[in-house]
Design a protein around this motif. Sequence first.
Motif, PDB file in Angstrom:
ATOM      1  N   SER A   1       0.802  -1.208   0.000  1.00  0.00           N
ATOM      2  CA  SER A   1       0.000   0.000   0.000  1.00  0.00           C
ATOM      3  C   SER A   1       0.843   1.269   0.000  1.00  0.00           C
ATOM      4  O   SER A   1       0.323   2.353  -0.194  1.00  0.00           O
TER       5      SER A   1
ATOM      6  N   ASP B   1      -8.974   9.601  10.019  1.00  0.00           N
ATOM      7  CA  ASP B   1      -7.591   9.157  10.180  1.00  0.00           C
ATOM      8  C   ASP B   1      -6.806  10.021  11.158  1.00  0.00           C
ATOM      9  O   ASP B   1      -6.096   9.524  12.017  1.00  0.00           O
TER      10      ASP B   1
ATOM     11  N   TYR C   1      -7.348   3.277  14.360  1.00  0.00           N
ATOM     12  CA  TYR C   1      -8.289   2.570  13.491  1.00  0.00           C
ATOM     13  C   TYR C   1      -8.154   2.998  12.026  1.00  0.00           C
ATOM     14  O   TYR C   1      -8.906   2.554  11.178  1.00  0.00           O
ATOM     15  N   SER C   2      -7.202   3.894  11.777  1.00  0.00           N
ATOM     16  CA  SER C   2      -7.003   4.384  10.414  1.00  0.00           C
ATOM     17  C   SER C   2      -6.663   3.229   9.480  1.00  0.00           C
ATOM     18  O   SER C   2      -5.907   2.324   9.838  1.00  0.00           O
ATOM     19  N   LYS C   3      -7.253   3.304   8.259  1.00  0.00           N
ATOM     20  CA  LYS C   3      -6.969   2.243   7.292  1.00  0.00           C
ATOM     21  C   LYS C   3      -5.641   2.492   6.588  1.00  0.00           C
ATOM     22  O   LYS C   3      -5.085   1.586   5.965  1.00  0.00           O
ATOM     23  N   ASN C   4      -5.153   3.724   6.650  1.00  0.00           N
ATOM     24  CA  ASN C   4      -3.877   4.050   6.022  1.00  0.00           C
ATOM     25  C   ASN C   4      -2.940   4.693   7.030  1.00  0.00           C
ATOM     26  O   ASN C   4      -2.586   5.861   6.898  1.00  0.00           O
TER      27      ASN C   4
ATOM     28  N   ALA D   1     -13.405   3.992  11.580  1.00  0.00           N
ATOM     29  CA  ALA D   1     -12.262   4.020  10.659  1.00  0.00           C
ATOM     30  C   ALA D   1     -12.379   5.135   9.629  1.00  0.00           C
ATOM     31  O   ALA D   1     -11.528   5.270   8.762  1.00  0.00           O
TER      32      ALA D   1
END
Lengths: 276, 421, 331
Positions: free
Chosen positions: B19, B83, B310-313, B80
């Motif tokens: 990613s 961020d 909880y951030s996806k990135n 989520a």
Amino acid sequence: MLWTYTKTTSFYLLVAVIVLVSVFPFYYAILTSFKSGTALFEITYLPTHFSLDNYISVLTTGSFVRNFGNSILVATSVVVLALFLAVTAAFALARVSFRGRGLLLMTILAVSMFPQIAVLAGLFELVRAFGLFNTPFALIFSYTIFTLPFTVWVLTTFMRDLPVEIEEAAIVDGASPWVIITKVFMPLMWPALVTTGLLAFIAAWNEFLFALTFTSSSETRTVPVAIALLSGASQYEIPWGRIMAASVIVTVPLVVLVLIFQRKIVQGLTAGGVKG
Amino acid sequence: MHHSALRAGLFAGAVFCASATMAAELAIVSGDSGNGLAFLQSQLKEFEAKTGNTVKIVPMPPSTSDQFGQYRLWLAAGNADIDVYMTDVIWAPQLSDQFLDLTDAAKDVVKDHFPSIIESQTANGKLVAIPAFTDAPALFYRKDLLEKYGKPVPKTWDEMAATAKEIQDKEREAGAKDVWGLVFQGNAYEGLTCNALEWVKSFGGGQIVEANGDISINNEKAAKALDTVKGWVGTISPPGVLAYQEEEARGVWQTGNAVFMRNWPYAYALGNGDDSAVKGKFGVSTLPAATADDKPAATLGGWNYAVSKYSKNPEEAIKLALFLGSTEVQKNRAINQTNLPTIVSLYDDADVAKAAPIIPQWKDVFMNAVPRPSAPTKVKYNEVSSQFWSAVHDTLSGNGTAAENLEVLEAKLTELKGSGW
Amino acid sequence: MAPTQSTIQIVPTGPGRHPKRVKSELMRQRLRAAGWFLVPMLVALAIVAGWPLLRTIYFSFTNASLTNLYGAEWAGFKNYLNWTVLKSGRVIWSGLLADPVWWNAVWNTIRFAVLSVTLETILGTVVALVLNAEFKGRGLVRAAILIPWAIPTVVSARMWSWMLNDQFGIINDLFMMLGLIDHKIAWTASGDTAMIAVLIVDVWKTTPFMALLILAGLQMIPRDIYEAAAIDGVHPIKTFWRVTLPLVRPALMVAVIFRLLDAMRIFDLIYVLTPNSSQTKTISVLARENLIDFDKFAYGSAQSTMLFLIIALMTILYIWLGKVRFDGGDR
């Protein structure tokens, strides 16, 4: 003659006092909405400044217009949904006798007793579980918690007091319960329907806590949140002028609604063509 | 900046190979207001151009307690969708469990910041947020009135009170009936904790709960500080000051009805606005102290950026937080927003001094900054603060003496502390 | 009147039918319809209210905190009442029921609810009676009256806090001009006036709600009753007590119940106007403080649950005293 005259005068005096007290803070809000800067801190009773800057700024910066649309969508949907569910339920509760009816009414009432802040966490879990977070549906969904019990109760009370004879006549004619509701009761219940609808509309229109929690972007937020989002140039500065301008804009549709529907509010049994 | 971004990139690359190269969609939540939001937008554009990520701003109401409530709820539910969070200086220890540790990512830049600020954002050995700007209050004084009556800028509280009283009385005789000596924030809210901490600290009465967790508030000096302030209410300060927050105080000040005001730097620019009655007539100085030997104190405010766990990135989000706290952005912020930087070198920066002369002036104020006891009291800080401001508000409104109220406060805090914060 | 019974009784008198079978068929049809009519409403309420409610009640028996919501452990009644026996034999009580702050909030809440609802009911009735009379410009007056209710609470609370400000608030200025007060009052700052300030704003804001509901009730009273009373020469005040009030009572009762429920939960007005004054801190405000600001989610849940019980108790008492009908039976 003198007595009648005094009576009329004191009646209108009472009307004047009621109107003055109701409207004065709103009038003051309008006054404030035309001011800016240090002028805000000065007390005036009559308009001294007249500038539409605050209004222009409210309407052009941010997404106030969009939020306004969201509010209309949410409040209207909530009212339609609540009235639809409540009218049919009220018929069952008011006109059909069955076991546990009292208990049921009591339970519905109990639902509306919980403080909003206390159900916030649980509702938030639900909203996320259903994938409604940050959509208008989250608000339509959650607002039923306070509009539905209220509308059910009010409509049940009113429906219970409608005369028996009209329903009997309809039954003799072979009308089904649905027909009885829509064709017989609804026309008689305009005052109650419009009133509860209006009150539910206002409640949904003004709600802040759920709206703030269940939405997270400018495109989905409603007007009360948008007003709370109006901010000054820095953290501590409160932009009174713009807040008041926004409040005036928000209040106008409600006043218009009342003016439109007020004929319906006064259309009681007398106007319905049926004498009780 | 370039360096730190590179580091974050490397760190990310090691963890999430796939990613790291993809552009991420980030969301940043900020209670920043008006101009601040516009400024944030302009900085985010730069970030987007540099990294190829897109960033969405979720604006929040300026009310900090509303923000805090939302963030807590969102984080508790593992939201989520957000961020990066903009956090108040006192939130870090309370929310530390739900933010990522930035110690590694910020290893190379922490030394540029004031150590006290980095410390305030460190909880359980974890750097919870990157400082973006700081805030410290000062004493605003009416230059013209002090000159008119031949008074110096007061160094001690007693001097301030005497000057305030004299000018207030004489001005009132001269017909300015609404003039008061001093306005501050006396409402029962977090702001009163800030004000009262300054009084107590500058009287040598400690800082409520010390860094090691000891409860120090029940002492004679603290009681004396509160008794002194009690004497101001109704004499040099309006009785309504007990309901004032920042804006009410500024209202009285900016209409020319106060000789002194305790407030944050934001009131400086507004006070010099075109429609201000005090435009060009006032100066700022450090808050007074008890005696010439005591050190003045100013409560540390300010804002920071934290990354949700909880951030996806997470790697891109960390980049964003580091970018927003970087020297480059802080310099722009100082120049555009007159926000006080947390980076030491910027106080001697010529561009900053030119664009915002008030910032170097504030360095003195800032040197005396004292943190609220949010670090030692951790998740219980809000309750400690609430107990403290209640005790102070009771004292100021005449419900019990300072000594009595502080004794009760000590007992309550001890109970709250239990076996440890 | 007893609508359902008589409705069904009428059928057997219909010509050429078998009374018994028709009756039960009709009954069944009506009951079935009632079932279908009730289900959507009940499902909606069960989802939107049932689950969050149960969650909160559950959390009140745990040690949950917002930093660790899902790792909550069962704590029994500790949040409500708990005791520790010291070595010396002294017993220390803790928990909600032993917390003076809680009882202060309960007292504030009840005081506020009773005072505000009483005032609003009286004023609301007056306003409704005025609006029910025929006069020119009635529509405009009706719209004007709704304005306070229409302004979002968040805004009106701030608006009033501005107007009640001691230095540049218009209320002090006005009262000084009218000679009602001789010095500027810090309405929201002082403990003595904080509750008055809250009451003023709440009565101003919610009287329209009462007025409108009562008005709807008044509108449904057949005009001929008044005409008959007028012809008989009954004094208007007597007509009000003997005719209007009994007929409007069901609507009035419902309005009062819902206002009472609402008043007991009062939150946003106080949260904006006087958030930290111990004189006005109500249960909801206290619960929010514990749920969100302090790290005491479970304790706040317990407070919310207790509030629920208190409201339920008051409502039952009110319904019992007011003899509100639940079944379709006689009044």
